[in-house]
Every structure is written in structure tokens, then in C-alpha cells.
Design a protein around this motif. Structure first.
Motif, PDB file in Angstrom:
ATOM      1  N   PHE A   1       0.832  -1.197   0.000  1.00 14.98           N
ATOM      2  CA  PHE A   1       0.000   0.000   0.000  1.00 14.98           C
ATOM      3  C   PHE A   1       0.873   1.256   0.000  1.00 14.98           C
ATOM      4  O   PHE A   1       0.668   2.181  -0.803  1.00 14.98           O
ATOM      5  CB  PHE A   1      -0.922   0.000   1.225  1.00 14.98           C
ATOM      6  N   ILE A   2       1.845   1.322   0.907  1.00 18.17           N
ATOM      7  CA  ILE A   2       2.696   2.503   1.028  1.00 18.17           C
ATOM      8  C   ILE A   2       3.485   2.752  -0.253  1.00 18.17           C
ATOM      9  O   ILE A   2       3.764   3.894  -0.630  1.00 18.17           O
ATOM     10  CB  ILE A   2       3.649   2.360   2.231  1.00 18.17           C
TER      11      ILE A   2
ATOM     12  N   PHE B   1       4.037   5.872   6.917  1.00 19.92           N
ATOM     13  CA  PHE B   1       2.762   5.316   7.379  1.00 19.92           C
ATOM     14  C   PHE B   1       1.994   6.376   8.165  1.00 19.92           C
ATOM     15  O   PHE B   1       0.804   6.605   7.938  1.00 19.92           O
ATOM     16  CB  PHE B   1       3.047   4.091   8.248  1.00 19.92           C
ATOM     17  N   PHE B   2       2.684   7.031   9.114  1.00 19.82           N
ATOM     18  CA  PHE B   2       2.040   8.078   9.913  1.00 19.82           C
ATOM     19  C   PHE B   2       1.522   9.212   9.024  1.00 19.82           C
ATOM     20  O   PHE B   2       0.448   9.762   9.263  1.00 19.82           O
ATOM     21  CB  PHE B   2       3.023   8.664  10.932  1.00 19.82           C
ATOM     22  N   PHE B   3       2.315   9.568   8.017  1.00 22.50           N
ATOM     23  CA  PHE B   3       1.937  10.670   7.133  1.00 22.50           C
ATOM     24  C   PHE B   3       0.584  10.399   6.477  1.00 22.50           C
ATOM     25  O   PHE B   3      -0.323  11.226   6.520  1.00 22.50           O
ATOM     26  CB  PHE B   3       3.014  10.876   6.064  1.00 22.50           C
ATOM     27  N   TRP B   4       0.439   9.233   5.879  1.00 26.42           N
ATOM     28  CA  TRP B   4      -0.815   8.929   5.180  1.00 26.42           C
ATOM     29  C   TRP B   4      -1.958   8.669   6.152  1.00 26.42           C
ATOM     30  O   TRP B   4      -3.114   8.936   5.830  1.00 26.42           O
ATOM     31  CB  TRP B   4      -0.609   7.731   4.259  1.00 26.42           C
ATOM     32  N   GLN B   5      -1.652   8.167   7.326  1.00 25.34           N
ATOM     33  CA  GLN B   5      -2.702   7.883   8.297  1.00 25.34           C
ATOM     34  C   GLN B   5      -3.249   9.142   8.956  1.00 25.34           C
ATOM     35  O   GLN B   5      -4.463   9.329   9.053  1.00 25.34           O
ATOM     36  CB  GLN B   5      -2.170   6.940   9.387  1.00 25.34           C
ATOM     37  N   PHE B   6      -2.361  10.005   9.422  1.00 31.40           N
ATOM     38  CA  PHE B   6      -2.772  11.086  10.305  1.00 31.40           C
ATOM     39  C   PHE B   6      -2.826  12.463   9.657  1.00 31.40           C
ATOM     40  O   PHE B   6      -3.415  13.370  10.235  1.00 31.40           O
ATOM     41  CB  PHE B   6      -1.824  11.172  11.497  1.00 31.40           C
ATOM     42  N   CYS B   7      -2.205  12.651   8.516  1.00 31.43           N
ATOM     43  CA  CYS B   7      -2.097  13.984   7.930  1.00 31.43           C
ATOM     44  C   CYS B   7      -3.018  14.120   6.722  1.00 31.43           C
ATOM     45  O   CYS B   7      -2.756  13.507   5.680  1.00 31.43           O
ATOM     46  CB  CYS B   7      -0.661  14.260   7.491  1.00 31.43           C
TER      47      CYS B   7
ATOM     48  N   PRO C   1      -3.512   4.103   5.420  1.00 31.23           N
ATOM     49  CA  PRO C   1      -2.924   2.759   5.270  1.00 31.23           C
ATOM     50  C   PRO C   1      -3.779   1.651   5.854  1.00 31.23           C
ATOM     51  O   PRO C   1      -3.692   0.504   5.399  1.00 31.23           O
ATOM     52  CB  PRO C   1      -1.590   2.887   6.026  1.00 31.23           C
ATOM     53  N   TRP C   2      -4.597   1.968   6.859  1.00 37.33           N
ATOM     54  CA  TRP C   2      -5.433   0.922   7.450  1.00 37.33           C
ATOM     55  C   TRP C   2      -6.561   0.479   6.511  1.00 37.33           C
ATOM     56  O   TRP C   2      -7.274  -0.471   6.812  1.00 37.33           O
ATOM     57  CB  TRP C   2      -6.011   1.394   8.777  1.00 37.33           C
TER      58      TRP C   2
ATOM     59  N   VAL D   1     -15.691   4.226   0.649  1.00 33.47           N
ATOM     60  CA  VAL D   1     -14.340   4.767   0.731  1.00 33.47           C
ATOM     61  C   VAL D   1     -14.401   6.262   0.422  1.00 33.47           C
ATOM     62  O   VAL D   1     -14.862   6.653  -0.660  1.00 33.47           O
ATOM     63  CB  VAL D   1     -13.383   4.059  -0.230  1.00 33.47           C
ATOM     64  N   VAL D   2     -13.933   7.087   1.351  1.00 37.15           N
ATOM     65  CA  VAL D   2     -13.903   8.538   1.144  1.00 37.15           C
ATOM     66  C   VAL D   2     -12.742   8.881   0.213  1.00 37.15           C
ATOM     67  O   VAL D   2     -11.585   8.589   0.538  1.00 37.15           O
ATOM     68  CB  VAL D   2     -13.739   9.280   2.486  1.00 37.15           C
ATOM     69  N   PRO D   3     -13.002   9.479  -0.939  1.00 34.11           N
ATOM     70  CA  PRO D   3     -11.901   9.840  -1.852  1.00 34.11           C
ATOM     71  C   PRO D   3     -10.917  10.795  -1.169  1.00 34.11           C
ATOM     72  O   PRO D   3     -11.309  11.806  -0.589  1.00 34.11           O
ATOM     73  CB  PRO D   3     -12.621  10.535  -3.018  1.00 34.11           C
ATOM     74  N   GLY D   4      -9.637  10.445  -1.218  1.00 36.51           N
ATOM     75  CA  GLY D   4      -8.616  11.278  -0.605  1.00 36.51           C
ATOM     76  C   GLY D   4      -8.643  11.303   0.908  1.00 36.51           C
ATOM     77  O   GLY D   4      -7.948  12.102   1.526  1.00 36.51           O
ATOM     78  N   GLY D   5      -9.425  10.414   1.518  1.00 35.97           N
ATOM     79  CA  GLY D   5      -9.633  10.462   2.960  1.00 35.97           C
ATOM     80  C   GLY D   5      -8.502   9.848   3.755  1.00 35.97           C
ATOM     81  O   GLY D   5      -7.757   8.986   3.270  1.00 35.97           O
ATOM     82  N   TRP D   6      -8.396  10.251   4.998  1.00 34.42           N
ATOM     83  CA  TRP D   6      -7.372   9.780   5.925  1.00 34.42           C
ATOM     84  C   TRP D   6      -8.043   8.985   7.038  1.00 34.42           C
ATOM     85  O   TRP D   6      -9.162   8.496   6.887  1.00 34.42           O
ATOM     86  CB  TRP D   6      -6.557  10.960   6.467  1.00 34.42           C
ATOM     87  N   HIS D   7      -7.373   8.845   8.189  1.00 39.58           N
ATOM     88  CA  HIS D   7      -7.884   7.994   9.261  1.00 39.58           C
ATOM     89  C   HIS D   7      -8.958   8.675  10.109  1.00 39.58           C
ATOM     90  O   HIS D   7      -9.494   8.059  11.024  1.00 39.58           O
ATOM     91  CB  HIS D   7      -6.726   7.542  10.155  1.00 39.58           C
ATOM     92  N   GLY D   8      -9.252   9.920   9.807  1.00 37.35           N
ATOM     93  CA  GLY D   8     -10.278  10.629  10.566  1.00 37.35           C
ATOM     94  C   GLY D   8     -11.588  10.794   9.833  1.00 37.35           C
ATOM     95  O   GLY D   8     -12.416  11.623  10.219  1.00 37.35           O
TER      96      GLY D   8
END
Length: 475
Positions: free
Chosen positions: A210-211, A270-276, A391-392, A409-416
């Protein structure tokens, strides 16, 4: 029977009151419809009622008695913490399943609770926070025991809250709701699980794939360059990391500061794509020519990397999470290939190396694929919400329309991400299903203009950003 402590607490605090006032306060509590209803629930204790910050609702802290081992119901017991938002016994119940601890210092309600005008219980997960059984560490920490905790709470409270029940949770809390439905499919009338993965091993390689493919090649290259620059400058940046987190009293005696820093650099992409949210963080990502201060600021304050490996994280807050990841829940494999010439601890960033006690049982291979397959085939009235860049979302649960279950699936969405972030047609469809399950009239016009940018962070619930990132101070 439940124990009512509220009236008794009145006389114990502040100025002394007269016997008549004490009697009146006690009588008021007895006559209170909510407290009287809760008093009929076996095993439930009302610990306190706090001034509510949620309009039209009351906020109470409860504790519920549970067996430590549900296979031995007459054996040792512990109590599980629950936060209750009460509107009416005639309203639906939104059951927020926690994956971690529940902090009652901040009163929050989930997206579903607000939309439905529902009551809400927010259930702390066993072995987290204040819901920790006595005895050998994590002896009965597994998904079946946790699902049985939720089952007993539903059984006990449904005779009082008799309307429809919808379970929901985010990330590990959403996983908890899915596992509960796996073991007890008929307990609730519907389930919404946000950003909840199905991970197959304690070093699942699908996350590496994925990454290596998420976003654009240019941005992926910038992230690798940032990671490499962190490791090149580690002798300077490690002391800066330690000084940066000292304001929270954090130390790295268990893992070691240098090892913790390397793990954070390895997981930075991983953190970048998950949280930002991408539109927020891409412009802030430091270039290799950035100063030491710019690199460490992004590493700490935007990625939250140091907060995964400190002593408090491992010994107090999230040690149980790493244990669960090493035994049942699974954990990502992180991509070492672009950094291998700079790593001092290759192959060591594993969940089993971040637990406060040794992991002595093997990982349960096959369990998660089985739950995923049965949920896809038989899970009824379930929604699964994911973010495209999170990533999740590597390993998503799926639903079948014939079972009234759906994945979004939210387009362009992150973990929030939330339902509010979905495109309008999907948002209306998802809300229509939830309202039907809850037997509440649905007005599409309320949600047609409800879209928010995918970058908008939801009202923070402790479980929504999993693991140590939730401990970051507000930015």
C-alpha cells in the motif's frame, strides 16, 4: 442491583447539610427516573453524574461488573467503565465500542449519536484505563472475551433501553464492534465501523504494498527523502526528540531513545498517510535541505512519531494494544528497503517488541481471515467506512447488499473520515440505512448539505485516532 452513589456524595462534599436536606437529596435521587431505571440493571453502578456539555442530555459515569473469564462466570470479577449520554428511555441507543481507555474528562458523542438524537454508551475495553482485571498480565485479553463483555452489557441494559441499538466505533473500536457481531450477531440492530482493518499477521506485508503505491510517485519520493534525512542526522535529532517530548515527562528506558527514533523514522510514511490530511501536510513536509529544527518539528508535532515508543505508552497506555497486535489483531510490516543502509535495528519494529510483558503465545494465524470472510458472507446491517489514503484501508471489511451491508471509501480520505465526508449520494444512502435500522424517520434534506472536506478532523473521541497519536497536544 445497581448502586446509586450520587445522593450519598452530596453530603460528603462541601458545607455540611442538615439531616432534612440529606433526606430530601436522597429522596430526589430515588425519584429520579433515570437513576431509578439504571438501578434496575444488575451489576451496574452509577459512579457520578457530571454537568453535561451535550445539549438535551445528561452525562453519567458507570461501572459494570464482569467476569474476568467468561468461560468461568463464577470466578474472579472486575468492573468495566462506561460513559453514558442519556436523552430519553424512548430514544435509540448508540453503543460506542471502545478499543482503548475511555476518558470522561471530555464529553463527546459520535456522528451517529448526534444524527439519531440517540442515547450513547461508550464502553472502555478490558485491560485499558480503569477496566483492568487483577492477575497475570493480559491472561484473558482476547477478542472473544472482549466481545462477551459487550454482550453482557447489551443483555443487561436492553430491558431498560428498549428502543433500537446501533453499535459503532472507529479504528480499533470499530474492530471491537465487528468482533462483537461475529460472536453475537443478533445483539444489536446495526453496526457502523469506521477505518477498521483486517490484518492477517503480526507483520502483514500488504501494508508495504500500500505505502509503495499510495499517492503520487513524486510525493512518495519526497517522503523517502525525509525519512532518510532523519536517519542521516539521527545523532543530532535524537537528543532534540528527547528534549521535545520532555515537557510531557516522556522517557525511553524500555525501547531506548535511538531505537525509538529509528522506529519512528521507519514508520514516518505510514504516519503521514494515516494522520495527515494531504492538503494540509503535503506543503509542510520538509525537504532534505530543511533545518534540524524543521525536521524534528514535523516528526514530533505532525507525525506524532515519538509517542509510539515511550515508557508510558508501553507500560501504561498502549501495551495491551501491542500485545493484542502480536497475538490476534495483527500488525503492519514496514518498508525497510528504501532505508536499509541507514538502519541500526532492522527487523525489530514489531508489536511483540513493544509490550510491557513477554509475548509467550503464537500469533493466531487464520483467525482474522475467518472473521473477515464470515462477516462478508453473513454480516447483516453493517457499514464499513474507509479513507482512500489511510494505510489501514489496506485490508478492508466488505459487505453484501443482499445482507443490507455496504462498504464506502472517502476519496482522498485519511484515518479521521466520517460519513459526513462521503460524496452526497453515498452519504445519503449510508444515513438512510442507519435511520432505517434505528427506526427513526429519515429526512434527506438534513444531510444533503452536510458534506465536509475530507481533511476535516472529527470531534475527538479517544478511540478515533488509535494508539499513542491520541496523546498529542492540540495543534
Amino acid at each position: 442491583m445497581a448502586t446509586i452513589l450520587l445522593a450519598l456524595g452530596v453530603a460528603a462534599c462541601g458545607d455540611a447539610s442538615s439531616p432534612d436536606e440529606d433526606v430530601a437529596a436522597a429522596q430526589s435521587a430515588v425519584n429520579d427516573e433515570l437513576l431509578a431505571g439504571l438501578a434496575t440493571i444488575p451489576g451496574l453502578t452509577v459512579v457520578s453524574e457530571n454537568p453535561s456539555t451535550i445539549p438535551g442530555a445528561r452525562f453519567l459515569v458507570l461501572r459494570f461488573e464482569q467476569p474476568v473469564d467468561h468461560h468461568d462466570p463464577q470466578g474472579p470479577r472486575f468492573t468495566q467503565k462506561i460513559a453514558l449520554v442519556h436523552r430519553s428511555f424512548d430514544a435509540p441507543m448508540s453503543m460506542l465500542t471502545g478499543g482503548y481507555s475511555v476518558w470522561t474528562g471530555r464529553q463527546v458523542e459520535s456522528e451517529l449519536t448526534t444524527a439519531l438524537g440517540a442515547n450513547q454508551i461508550y464502553v472502555e475495553h478490558r485491560y485499558y484505563g480503569e477496566s483492568v482485571p487483577a492477575g497475570p498480565a493480559y491472561e484473558h485479553l482476547n477478542i472473544q472475551q472482549a466481545a462477551s463483555d459487550i454482550h453482557r452489557i447489551v443483555q443487561a441494559m436492553r430491558p431498560v433501553y428498549t428502543d433500537r441499538w446501533i453499535s459503532n466505533g472507529s479504528s480499533k473500536g470499530g474492530m471491537t464492534s465487528i468482533y462483537h457481531r461475529y460472536y453475537y450477531p443478533d445483539d444489536v440492530d446495526g453496526t457502523v465501523a469506521y477505518v477498521s482493518p483486517s490484518t492477517y499477521s503480526d507483520r502483514d506485508p500488504r501494508y508495504v504494498k500500500f505505502i509503495r503505491n499510495v499517492g503520487t510517485p513524486e510525493l512518495r519520493a519526497r517522503l523517502i527523502a525525509f525519512q532518510r534525512e532523519l536517519l542521516k542526522r539521527r545523532d543530532t535529532l535524537v537528543p532534540m526528540m528527547q528534549a521535545g517530548v520532555a515537557q510531557w515527562g516522556l522517557t525511553y528506558d524500555v525501547v531506548g531513545a535511538d531505537r525509538a527514533f529509528e522506529f519512528g523514522a521507519l514508520e514516518a510514511s505510514f504516519f503521514f498517510w494515516q494522520f495527515c490530511p494531504l492538503e494540509v501536510c503535503e506543503p509542510l513536509l520538509p525537504e532534505p535541505t530543511a533545518s534540524d529544527a524543521e525536521l524534528i518539528d514535523f516528526y514530533i508535532n505532525w507525525l506524532g512519531a515519538p509517542f509510539n515508543y515511550d515508557d508510558d505508552t508501553i507500560n501504561i497506555h498502549y501495551g495491551p494494544y501491542f500485545y493484542q497486535s502480536a497475538t490476534q489483531l495483527g500488525h503492519p510490516r514496514f518498508d525497510e528497503a528504501p532505508l536499509k543502509d541507514l538502519l541500526r535495528y532492522p527487523g525489530e519494529d514489531l508489536a511483540r517488541n513493544l509490550t510491557p510483558v513477554p509475548v509467550t503465545i503464537p500469533f493466531s494465524h487464520g483467525l482474522m481471515p475467518l472473521i473477515e470472510a464470515r462477516t462478508r458472507a453473513h454480516g447483516e446491517r453493517m457499514l464499513f467506512i474507509y479513507g482512500e489514503y489511510d494505510p489501514w484501508s489496506t485490508s478492508k471489511f466488505e459487505g453484501r447488499a443482499k445482507n443490507d451491508s455496504f462498504q464506502y471509501v472517502v476519496p482522498g480520505g485519511w484515518h479521521g473520515v466520517r460519513i459526513a465526508h462521503l460524496p452526497e449520494d453515498e452519504r445519503l444512502h449510508a444515513m438512510s440505512r442507519i435511520f432505517e435500522w434505528a427506526d427513526v424517520p429519515f429526512d434527506p434534506s438534513v444531510f444533503q448539505a452536510a458534506a465536509s472536506p475530507a481533511s476535516l478532523a472529527p470531534e475527538p473521541v479517544d478511540d478515533e485516532l488509535p494508539g499513542p497519536f491520541s496523546r498529542l497536544p492540540p495543534r
